[in-house]
Enzyme design. Structure first.
Site, PDB file in Angstrom:
ATOM      1  N   SER A   1      21.397 -26.155   2.099  1.00  8.88           N
ATOM      2  CA  SER A   1      22.547 -26.797   2.744  1.00  8.88           C
ATOM      3  C   SER A   1      23.832 -26.251   2.145  1.00  8.88           C
ATOM      4  O   SER A   1      23.879 -25.877   0.960  1.00  8.88           O
ATOM      5  CB  SER A   1      22.494 -28.306   2.545  1.00  8.88           C
TER       6      SER A   1
ATOM      7  N   TYR B   1      21.179 -35.855  -2.543  1.00 10.03           N
ATOM      8  CA  TYR B   1      20.996 -34.788  -1.554  1.00 10.03           C
ATOM      9  C   TYR B   1      21.486 -33.446  -2.092  1.00 10.03           C
ATOM     10  O   TYR B   1      20.795 -32.427  -2.001  1.00 10.03           O
ATOM     11  CB  TYR B   1      21.740 -35.144  -0.270  1.00 10.03           C
TER      12      TYR B   1
END
Length: 236
Positions: free
Chosen positions: A126, A139
């Site tokens: 990401s 995350y």
């Protein structure tokens, strides 16, 4: 050509499965949702393979009949946010790390030996890894681990090409629950297009949308105290 894709039952993974199949490749679509897998398997060139990526033995048994793959795309993941860092939720943290990072280790143990010499391994991380962002302790840490893992594998694997994917915001069922703006978000279909083109060129990193990731990479060059001051302003 044969491509195994984890997290293929929705979002980017589903679009990758459908587009690779449409191009004539044999796709092994993997996920936990058997109903969705059955639906995908009705598409020409797609086979379904049901397992939970956090279960090592399930991965082993479910893929035992497959001898070789040309390409493995490890895309499965989840996103949960730490809403109150002062009262840190260790269970949430462990859950996200297990789903997004440890599961890749399990998949690598079973699937990496099955990738043909000259084949490809693709890890989906990401763009959150470029900068520390609010509420992203779990995350971001998990995806930072994925990025470091991919870069190390790119050094140590002699006969397998490694591609690291850094998406920006992508409109998927997972991001639909986000309660904040997602600048320059792209569709899952467009995200899959970026990935497929980059993987075909055997790029070491695929990042998109380019304008968004360029901005993040520029901000990453700021002194950390200055970025932290700016980021704290985002939480007010």
């Amino acid at each position: 050509m044969s491509t195994l894709i984890t997290g293929a039952t929705s979002g980017i993974g589903e679009q990758l499965a459908r587009q690779y199949a449409q191009a004539g490749e044999t796709v092994i679509a993997c996920g936990r949702n058997q109903e969705k897998l059955n639906e995908l398997a009705q598409t020409d060139n797609i086979e379904s393979c049901q397992f939970d990526t956090t279960d090592l033995e399930a991965i082993r048994s479910s893929t035992a009949d497959y001898e070789q793959f040309d390409r493995v795309i490890l895309n499965a993941g989840n996103c949960e946010y730490i809403d109150d860092a002062r009262h840190f939720d260790s269970a949430l943290f462990a859950r996200v790390i297990t789903t997004n990072l440890l599961s890749i280790g399990y998949c690598l143990e079973i699937l990496l030996p099955k990738i043909k010499a000259g084949g490809q391994l693709v890890l989906v991380s990401s763009s959150v890894t470029y900068l520390p962002l609010p509420r992203s302790e779990a995350y971001g840490a998990s995806k930072a681990g994925v990025s470091y893992l991919a870069k190390s594998l790119a050094i140590d694997l002699q006969d397998v090409d490694v591609t690291l994917v850094h998406p920006g915001f992508v409109k998927t069922p997972l991001t639909d629950k986000n309660d904040f703006p997602m600048p320059m978000a792209v569709s899952a279909e467009k995200a899959a297009n970026y990935i497929i083109k980059g993987v075909a060129k055997r790029r070491k990193e695929v990042h998109f949308p380019y304008r968004f990731t360029f901005i993040l990479k520029c901000l990453r060059m700021l002194p950390l105290p200055l970025w932290l001051k700016l980021a704290k302003g985002l939480t007010r």
